[in-house]
Scaffold this active site. Structure first.
Site, PDB file in Angstrom:
ATOM      1  N   PRO A  72       0.892  -1.099   0.038  1.00 27.91           N
ATOM      2  CA  PRO A  72      -0.067   0.045   0.068  1.00 27.91           C
ATOM      3  C   PRO A  72       0.853   1.126   0.051  1.00 27.91           C
ATOM      4  O   PRO A  72       1.824   1.146   0.756  1.00 27.91           O
ATOM      5  CB  PRO A  72      -0.605  -0.092   1.359  1.00 27.91           C
ATOM      6  CG  PRO A  72      -0.716  -1.478   1.655  1.00 27.91           C
ATOM      7  CD  PRO A  72       0.695  -2.159   1.053  1.00 27.91           C
ATOM      8  N   CYS A  73       0.646   2.228  -0.956  1.00 30.08           N
ATOM      9  CA  CYS A  73       1.396   3.600  -1.116  1.00 30.08           C
ATOM     10  C   CYS A  73       0.622   4.486  -0.294  1.00 30.08           C
ATOM     11  O   CYS A  73      -0.540   4.767  -0.636  1.00 30.08           O
ATOM     12  CB  CYS A  73       1.654   3.553  -2.618  1.00 30.08           C
ATOM     13  SG  CYS A  73       2.251   5.197  -3.012  1.00 30.08           S
ATOM     14  N   GLN A  74       1.415   5.354   0.330  1.00 24.99           N
ATOM     15  CA  GLN A  74       1.077   6.417   1.088  1.00 24.99           C
ATOM     16  C   GLN A  74       0.435   7.659   0.136  1.00 24.99           C
ATOM     17  O   GLN A  74      -0.087   8.469   0.379  1.00 24.99           O
ATOM     18  CB  GLN A  74       1.712   6.965   2.209  1.00 24.99           C
ATOM     19  CG  GLN A  74       2.341   5.968   3.194  1.00 24.99           C
ATOM     20  CD  GLN A  74       1.310   5.445   4.087  1.00 24.99           C
ATOM     21  OE1 GLN A  74       0.229   6.227   4.254  1.00 24.99           O
ATOM     22  NE2 GLN A  74       1.162   3.945   4.145  1.00 24.99           N
ATOM     23  N   GLY A  75       1.319   7.641  -0.960  1.00 20.52           N
ATOM     24  CA  GLY A  75       1.133   8.590  -1.986  1.00 20.52           C
ATOM     25  C   GLY A  75       1.327   9.914  -1.821  1.00 20.52           C
ATOM     26  O   GLY A  75       1.378  10.921  -2.241  1.00 20.52           O
TER      27      GLY A  75
END
Ligand SMILES: C[S@@+](CC[C@H](N)C(=O)[O-])C[C@H]1O[C@@H](n2cnc3c(N)ncnc32)[C@H](O)[C@@H]1O
Length: 365
Positions: A72-75
């Site tokens: 999952p990417c925090q962006g």
């Protein structure tokens, strides 16, 4: 036989596509109990590790030809800082730990499109040794998925450069290809009251796809709103008296909310709350004007969302309604995953390239 590891596997959208292309999963890691149960219902309990990825010891990581998955990417777009001690990077460290240990010929990362400008991707490029990286945005509709869904894909290869796959479809499949013929009025609003034991804990399921065709109980006000929205329309089509105050005051901004699908176009991105019309373009495409026009005034069902994501009807599901919706919206569309898997095969085996079978081309065109 090509072996694969699926990290952050969710319900197994990625594995579903790779398995259809003939790959064999030897390990999957997913800490959400319901998602892991869905994975197990489809691909077996023997190789799914239902735990935090950080708890898996090096010695328990098998060798594999391919690793897939996207932490999952925090962006956060902070390319400048590249702080390798940033706690948000810990999942990337885990991903890299698996790559070093399993020593795959190829790894594939899927993520949100802004990933390519994130600090996580910068970290990956800094830290990965011996792999050539190809990165870009793929559009699921270009690969036979009846959905506009842009995803960042990174292919890492230590067997020579591998480009991203090129589109397999010059014509996009429309919503009609997967929604036509399904009952317009779902018979129930609840999943069947069944449960199954998964690794010692009871979870709802296992459900067939048909069980997922569940309706909702909209309020009379919601129904009056839905009635005003034509295909391709959205909240701006509501008469002022039916607009919630926040929308009345916010005259610009997202046009997709309370949107209605079009029969003859792909859907927009199916996210995790597709059952809430106020979250996007999720109203059923059937709409005719006039008092007696034929309209289906409801959001898409879980089954319809799964089909828009290209899940095959033989896929099995576990979890609550909310959890299954999350599994569907979070998944890599299996048909996109399958296209990537078929694209990689000749590089891995030296065999001839193959074009992935598209069930929709075969069934509807
Ligand atoms: C975007 S989803 C993956 C979807 C999947 N690739 C598919 O195609 O169905 C990301 C998953 O990572 C899982 N996850 C997040 N942090 C994790 C961790 N520390 N250990 C194991 N799984 C984790 C989440 O529960 C979620 O299901």
């Amino acid at each position: 036989m090509l072996s694969m590891i699926d990290l952050f596997a969710g319900c197994g959208g990625m594995t579903s596509g790779f398995a259809k292309a003939g790959y064999t999963p030897v390990l999957a890691v997913e800490w959400n109990h319901h998602a892991a149960a869905t994975y197990a219902a489809n691909f077996g309990e023997d190789h799914i590790r239902h735990t935090d990825i950080a708890t898996i010891r090096d010695k328990d990581i098998p060798q594999a030809d391919v690793i897939v998955g996207g932490p999952p990417c925090q962006g956060f777009s902070n390319l400048g800082s590249r702080n390798i001690d940033d706690p948000r990077n810990s999942l990337w460290r885990e991903y890299l730990r698996f790559v070093r240990r399993a020593n795959p010929s190829v790894f594939v990362i899927e993520n949100v499109d802004r990933f390519l400008t994130s600090s996580e991707f910068a970290l990956l490029k800094d830290e990965i040794d011996g792999y050539h990286l190809s990165a870009g945005i793929l559009h699921a509709a270009d690969f036979g998925v009846p959905q506009r869904r842009r995803r960042a894909i990174v292919i890492g290869s230590r067997i020579g450069p591998i480009p991203l796959p090129t589109p397999t479809h010059d014509r996009w499949h429309p919503v009609r290809a997967v929604l036509d013929g399904l009952p317009e009025r779902p018979a129930t609003t609840a999943l069947p009251a069944t449960g199954t034991d998964f690794l010692g804990t009871r979870v709802p399921g296992v459900y067939k796809s048909a069980d997922l065709h569940i309706g909702r109980n909209p309020t009379p006000l919601s129904l009056r709103r839905y009635r005003h929205i034509p295909p391709g329309g959205g909240r701006f089509d509501l008469p002022v008296e039916l607009m919630p105050r926040c929308w009345r005051e916010k005259k610009t901004g997202t046009t997709d909310v309370m949107g209605r699908l079009r029969w003859d176009q792909p859907s927009l991105t199916v996210r995790t709350e597709f059952y809430k019309p106020e979250k996007g373009r999720y109203l059923h495409p059937q709409w005719e004007p006039g008092e007696h026009g034929h309209r289906v005034d409801r959001p898409i069902t879980h089954l319809e969302a799964a089909r828009l994501q290209s899940f095959p009807d033989e896929f099995r599901w576990c979890g609550t309604k909310v959890e299954i919706a999350r599994q569907i919206g979070n998944a890599v569309p299996p048909q996109l995953a399958r296209s990537i898997a078929e694209h990689l095969r000749p590089y891995l085996t030296g065999g001839a390239p193959t074009v992935p079978t598209c069930p929709l081309c075969h069934t509807f065109e």
